[in-house]
Design a protein around this motif. Structure first.
Motif, PDB file in Angstrom:
ATOM      1  N   GLN A   1     -55.194  -6.427 -51.449  1.00 36.24           N
ATOM      2  CA  GLN A   1     -53.778  -6.097 -51.615  1.00 36.24           C
ATOM      3  C   GLN A   1     -53.637  -4.645 -52.039  1.00 36.24           C
ATOM      4  O   GLN A   1     -54.376  -4.168 -52.890  1.00 36.24           O
ATOM      5  N   HIS A   2     -52.672  -3.965 -51.426  1.00 37.00           N
ATOM      6  CA  HIS A   2     -52.320  -2.609 -51.815  1.00 37.00           C
ATOM      7  C   HIS A   2     -50.949  -2.638 -52.478  1.00 37.00           C
ATOM      8  O   HIS A   2     -50.139  -3.528 -52.210  1.00 37.00           O
ATOM      9  N   TYR A   3     -50.703  -1.645 -53.316  1.00 35.05           N
ATOM     10  CA  TYR A   3     -49.432  -1.548 -54.030  1.00 35.05           C
ATOM     11  C   TYR A   3     -48.896  -0.131 -53.910  1.00 35.05           C
ATOM     12  O   TYR A   3     -49.653   0.826 -53.816  1.00 35.05           O
ATOM     13  N   ALA A   4     -47.582  -0.023 -53.932  1.00 32.17           N
ATOM     14  CA  ALA A   4     -46.920   1.280 -53.943  1.00 32.17           C
ATOM     15  C   ALA A   4     -46.198   1.421 -55.270  1.00 32.17           C
ATOM     16  O   ALA A   4     -45.646   0.443 -55.794  1.00 32.17           O
ATOM     17  N   THR A   5     -46.209   2.618 -55.819  1.00 37.29           N
ATOM     18  CA  THR A   5     -45.469   2.843 -57.051  1.00 37.29           C
ATOM     19  C   THR A   5     -43.989   2.995 -56.730  1.00 37.29           C
ATOM     20  O   THR A   5     -43.615   3.474 -55.657  1.00 37.29           O
ATOM     21  N   ASN A   6     -43.167   2.584 -57.647  1.00 34.30           N
ATOM     22  CA  ASN A   6     -41.720   2.689 -57.510  1.00 34.30           C
ATOM     23  C   ASN A   6     -41.349   4.176 -57.488  1.00 34.30           C
ATOM     24  O   ASN A   6     -41.790   4.930 -58.360  1.00 34.30           O
ATOM     25  N   PRO A   7     -40.535   4.624 -56.512  1.00 36.31           N
ATOM     26  CA  PRO A   7     -40.171   6.047 -56.472  1.00 36.31           C
ATOM     27  C   PRO A   7     -39.311   6.479 -57.659  1.00 36.31           C
ATOM     28  O   PRO A   7     -39.150   7.676 -57.901  1.00 36.31           O
ATOM     29  N   GLN A   8     -38.780   5.536 -58.421  1.00 42.50           N
ATOM     30  CA  GLN A   8     -37.989   5.843 -59.609  1.00 42.50           C
ATOM     31  C   GLN A   8     -38.872   5.979 -60.846  1.00 42.50           C
ATOM     32  O   GLN A   8     -38.364   6.032 -61.960  1.00 42.50           O
ATOM     33  N   VAL A   9     -40.180   6.031 -60.649  1.00 40.57           N
ATOM     34  CA  VAL A   9     -41.142   6.092 -61.747  1.00 40.57           C
ATOM     35  C   VAL A   9     -41.899   7.416 -61.679  1.00 40.57           C
ATOM     36  O   VAL A   9     -42.335   7.833 -60.616  1.00 40.57           O
ATOM     37  N   ILE A  10     -42.024   8.061 -62.843  1.00 32.86           N
ATOM     38  CA  ILE A  10     -42.859   9.251 -62.940  1.00 32.86           C
ATOM     39  C   ILE A  10     -43.951   8.967 -63.967  1.00 32.86           C
ATOM     40  O   ILE A  10     -43.800   8.093 -64.825  1.00 32.86           O
ATOM     41  N   HIS A  11     -45.055   9.696 -63.871  1.00 30.72           N
ATOM     42  CA  HIS A  11     -46.161   9.455 -64.803  1.00 30.72           C
ATOM     43  C   HIS A  11     -46.893  10.753 -65.072  1.00 30.72           C
ATOM     44  O   HIS A  11     -46.849  11.696 -64.281  1.00 30.72           O
TER      45      HIS A  11
END
Length: 146
Positions: A2-12
Motif C-alpha cells: 500500500q502507498h499513501y499520499a500526504t494531505n496537501p493541507q499538511v506541512i511538516h
C-alpha cells in the motif's frame, strides 16, 4: 503493498531530530516520536508500507513481527487524523538520506502527539487557504473563479 499520499493541507518540518506536522485545515499540530519520523520520511518519499518496514528493519534492532503491527497502528492514526490517504498512484520512491548511522538502535514504537492549543492562531494565518496542490499555492478567490 500500500502507498499513501500526504494531505496537501499538511506541512511538516524536521528540526533537531523532531518532526512537526501542521494540519492547516484544522490548526492542529503534531509531534512525531519514536520511529515515527522515519516512517513519515518514508511516506513523504513515496515508499510503500512494505518498503518502510524494510527501512525500519535496517535502522532498528527489531524484526518485521515487531515493526509491522506498530507501523500499521501508526498508519491508522495518521489516516484517522487525515494526514495521509491511501493512493493507487505509486510513484517511484525518492531516495532517502543514506548518511545515517548503520548501527541499529532499539526500536521505539512510533507515536503521534496531538496539540490543539494553537488552532485559533494557526487558522488566522492565510497560509491555510491553499488549493489541492498545497502550500504555497493559494486557492482561487471568489473573484478569480467567477
Amino acid at each position: 503493498m500500500q502507498h499513501y499520499a500526504t494531505n496537501p493541507q499538511v506541512i511538516h518540518e524536521t528540526l533537531e531530530g523532531e518532526t512537526i506536522i501542521i494540519d492547516l485545515a484544522s490548526g492542529t499540530y503534531f509531534s512525531l516520536q519514536g520511529a515515527a519520523p522515519a516512517i513519515w520520511n518514508g511516506l513523504t518519499a513515496g515508499q510503500s508500507d512494505e518498503q518502510i518496514v524494510m527501512r525500519l528493519q535496517a535502522l532498528y534492532a527489531a524484526d518485521a513481527s515487531e515493526i509491522e503491527p506498530a507501523l500499521n497502528a501508526f498508519l491508522q492514526e495518521l489516516l484517522g487524523d487525515h494526514l495521509i490517504a491511501p493512493t493507487e498512484n505509486a510513484a517511484a520512491p525518492a531516495p532517502l538520506d543514506s548518511s545515517e548511522s548503520v548501527e541499529r538502535v532499539p526500536f521505539a514504537r512510533p507515536r503521534l502527539e496531538r496539540y490543539t492549543d494553537m488552532q485559533e492562531i494557526i487558522l488566522l494565518d492565510p497560509v491555510h487557504k491553499v488549493d489541492s496542490q498545497g502550500w504555497p499555492h493559494a486557492a482561487p478567490s471568489a473573484a478569480e473563479t467567477a
